[in-house]
Design a protein around this motif. Structure first.
Motif, PDB file in Angstrom:
ATOM      1  N   VAL A 133      14.344   2.119 -36.574  1.00 50.09           N
ATOM      2  CA  VAL A 133      12.887   2.005 -36.680  1.00 50.09           C
ATOM      3  C   VAL A 133      12.217   3.010 -35.739  1.00 50.09           C
ATOM      4  CG1 VAL A 133      10.905   0.493 -36.250  1.00 50.09           C
ATOM      5  CG2 VAL A 133      12.886  -0.369 -37.506  1.00 50.09           C
ATOM      6  N   LYS A 134      12.722   3.131 -34.519  1.00 48.04           N
ATOM      7  CA  LYS A 134      12.159   4.104 -33.572  1.00 48.04           C
ATOM      8  C   LYS A 134      12.380   5.527 -34.082  1.00 48.04           C
ATOM      9  CE  LYS A 134      12.078   5.702 -28.776  1.00 48.04           C
ATOM     10  NZ  LYS A 134      11.187   6.739 -29.159  1.00 48.04           N
ATOM     11  N   GLY A 135      13.575   5.811 -34.613  1.00 51.81           N
ATOM     12  CA  GLY A 135      13.851   7.134 -35.163  1.00 51.81           C
ATOM     13  C   GLY A 135      12.892   7.492 -36.288  1.00 51.81           C
ATOM     14  N   PHE A 136      12.652   6.553 -37.207  1.00 50.94           N
ATOM     15  CA  PHE A 136      11.709   6.803 -38.303  1.00 50.94           C
ATOM     16  C   PHE A 136      10.285   6.954 -37.788  1.00 50.94           C
ATOM     17  CE2 PHE A 136      14.847   5.889 -41.555  1.00 50.94           C
ATOM     18  CZ  PHE A 136      14.445   6.773 -42.538  1.00 50.94           C
ATOM     19  N   SER A 137       9.915   6.136 -36.834  1.00 54.06           N
ATOM     20  CA  SER A 137       8.571   6.238 -36.270  1.00 54.06           C
ATOM     21  C   SER A 137       8.373   7.608 -35.619  1.00 54.06           C
ATOM     22  CB  SER A 137       8.367   5.119 -35.241  1.00 54.06           C
ATOM     23  OG  SER A 137       7.112   5.249 -34.619  1.00 54.06           O
ATOM     24  N   ASP A 138       9.337   8.023 -34.810  1.00 51.67           N
ATOM     25  CA  ASP A 138       9.246   9.329 -34.153  1.00 51.67           C
ATOM     26  C   ASP A 138       9.224  10.461 -35.179  1.00 51.67           C
ATOM     27  OD1 ASP A 138       9.275   7.995 -31.732  1.00 51.67           O
ATOM     28  OD2 ASP A 138      11.369   8.485 -31.266  1.00 51.67           O
ATOM     29  N   PHE A 139      10.075  10.351 -36.191  1.00 48.84           N
ATOM     30  CA  PHE A 139      10.153  11.361 -37.247  1.00 48.84           C
ATOM     31  C   PHE A 139       8.829  11.492 -38.000  1.00 48.84           C
ATOM     32  CE2 PHE A 139      11.306  11.158 -41.954  1.00 48.84           C
ATOM     33  CZ  PHE A 139      11.132  12.507 -42.182  1.00 48.84           C
ATOM     34  N   LEU A 140       8.307  10.382 -38.499  1.00 47.47           N
ATOM     35  CA  LEU A 140       7.073  10.427 -39.284  1.00 47.47           C
ATOM     36  C   LEU A 140       5.872  10.824 -38.429  1.00 47.47           C
ATOM     37  CD1 LEU A 140       7.661   7.333 -41.592  1.00 47.47           C
ATOM     38  CD2 LEU A 140       7.963   9.754 -42.158  1.00 47.47           C
ATOM     39  N   ASN A 141       5.832  10.355 -37.182  1.00 44.45           N
ATOM     40  CA  ASN A 141       4.741  10.754 -36.282  1.00 44.45           C
ATOM     41  C   ASN A 141       4.803  12.240 -35.961  1.00 44.45           C
ATOM     42  OD1 ASN A 141       3.404   8.280 -36.019  1.00 44.45           O
ATOM     43  ND2 ASN A 141       4.772   7.605 -34.386  1.00 44.45           N
ATOM     44  N   SER A 142       5.999  12.746 -35.725  1.00 43.31           N
ATOM     45  CA  SER A 142       6.168  14.164 -35.422  1.00 43.31           C
ATOM     46  C   SER A 142       5.719  15.024 -36.599  1.00 43.31           C
ATOM     47  CB  SER A 142       7.628  14.450 -35.078  1.00 43.31           C
ATOM     48  OG  SER A 142       7.842  15.818 -34.895  1.00 43.31           O
ATOM     49  N   TYR A 143       6.160  14.652 -37.808  1.00 43.28           N
ATOM     50  CA  TYR A 143       5.750  15.406 -38.988  1.00 43.28           C
ATOM     51  C   TYR A 143       4.231  15.330 -39.170  1.00 43.28           C
ATOM     52  CZ  TYR A 143       5.313  17.253 -43.660  1.00 43.28           C
ATOM     53  OH  TYR A 143       4.925  18.011 -44.740  1.00 43.28           O
ATOM     54  N   SER A 144       3.666  14.144 -39.024  1.00 38.04           N
ATOM     55  CA  SER A 144       2.220  13.960 -39.212  1.00 38.04           C
ATOM     56  C   SER A 144       1.414  14.784 -38.226  1.00 38.04           C
ATOM     57  CB  SER A 144       1.843  12.484 -39.054  1.00 38.04           C
ATOM     58  OG  SER A 144       2.422  11.712 -40.072  1.00 38.04           O
ATOM     59  N   LYS A 145       1.827  14.781 -36.963  1.00 38.00           N
ATOM     60  CA  LYS A 145       1.095  15.551 -35.949  1.00 38.00           C
ATOM     61  C   LYS A 145       1.140  17.044 -36.259  1.00 38.00           C
ATOM     62  CE  LYS A 145       1.596  12.263 -32.192  1.00 38.00           C
ATOM     63  NZ  LYS A 145       2.253  11.963 -30.917  1.00 38.00           N
TER      64      LYS A 145
END
Length: 179
Positions: free
Chosen positions: A64-76
């Motif tokens: 869950v943390k990996g996906f959160s970091d991944f999607l947040n990084s892409y979004s930013k």
């Protein structure tokens, strides 16, 4: 094994050019390669699908943390490049456990036929932003191709099953695009 998917808010485009697709994959690998084996994927203009197998050393919290970091990084990065603000994805990613053999077969086909379903191509081999072409290639890949090829009884079985199901759309319980 899980089918993981999410889509953008409203009619927002997730991938505006080929570089966006490549960057998305790069970020996915950076944040999740050590936690997941990827079996299939398809990136479409406003959503994506992944079929993953959880690695033994992974926990739900790490994923869950990996996906959160991944999607947040892409979004930013996306927001910065395209001068936009706010959330890009509709909500947290969704996941559905692969709990039957039928579902495993159907979800691999579904993921690869998604561009056909949405009228983007006439055949899964025409869409360059999915794992389908990787299955046809002998090039090195981060995909766990052996498992899926074996599941379909070999490469010929994989190709034949996909080609014979181009008009097959999954029953309601397998169609996960209604949000």
């Amino acid at each position: 094994m899980y089918h993981i998917y999410t889509r953008t808010i409203g009619n927002e485009i997730l991938f505006r050019n080929d570089d966006n697709y490549a960057y998305f994959i790069k970020k996915y690998c950076y944040y999740l390669d050590d936690k997941l084996d990827t079996l299939a994927f398809c990136l479409l203009p406003n959503h994506f699908h992944l079929l993953v197998n959880i690695k033994e050393n992974s926990t739900n919290e790490l994923i869950v943390k990996g996906f959160s970091d991944f999607l947040n990084s892409y979004s930013k990065s996306y927001n910065k490049v395209f001068s936009r603000n706010g959330a890009l994805f509709q909500r947290k990613f969704k996941r559905k456990k692969i709990d039957t053999e039928e579902y495993l077969t159907r979800i691999v086909i579904y993921i690869h036929l998604n561009p056909v379903k949405h009228g983007l191509t006439r055949a899964p081999s025409e869409w360059k932003f999915s794992s389908y072409r990787s299955y046809l290639s002998k090039s090195q890949s981060k995909l766990n191709r052996e498992l899926v090829i074996k599941w379909f009884g070999g490469l010929n079985g994989f190709i034949t099953t996909h080609n014979s199901n181009t008009d097959l759309f999954l029953p309601e319980e397998f169609t996960l695009e209604k949000y």
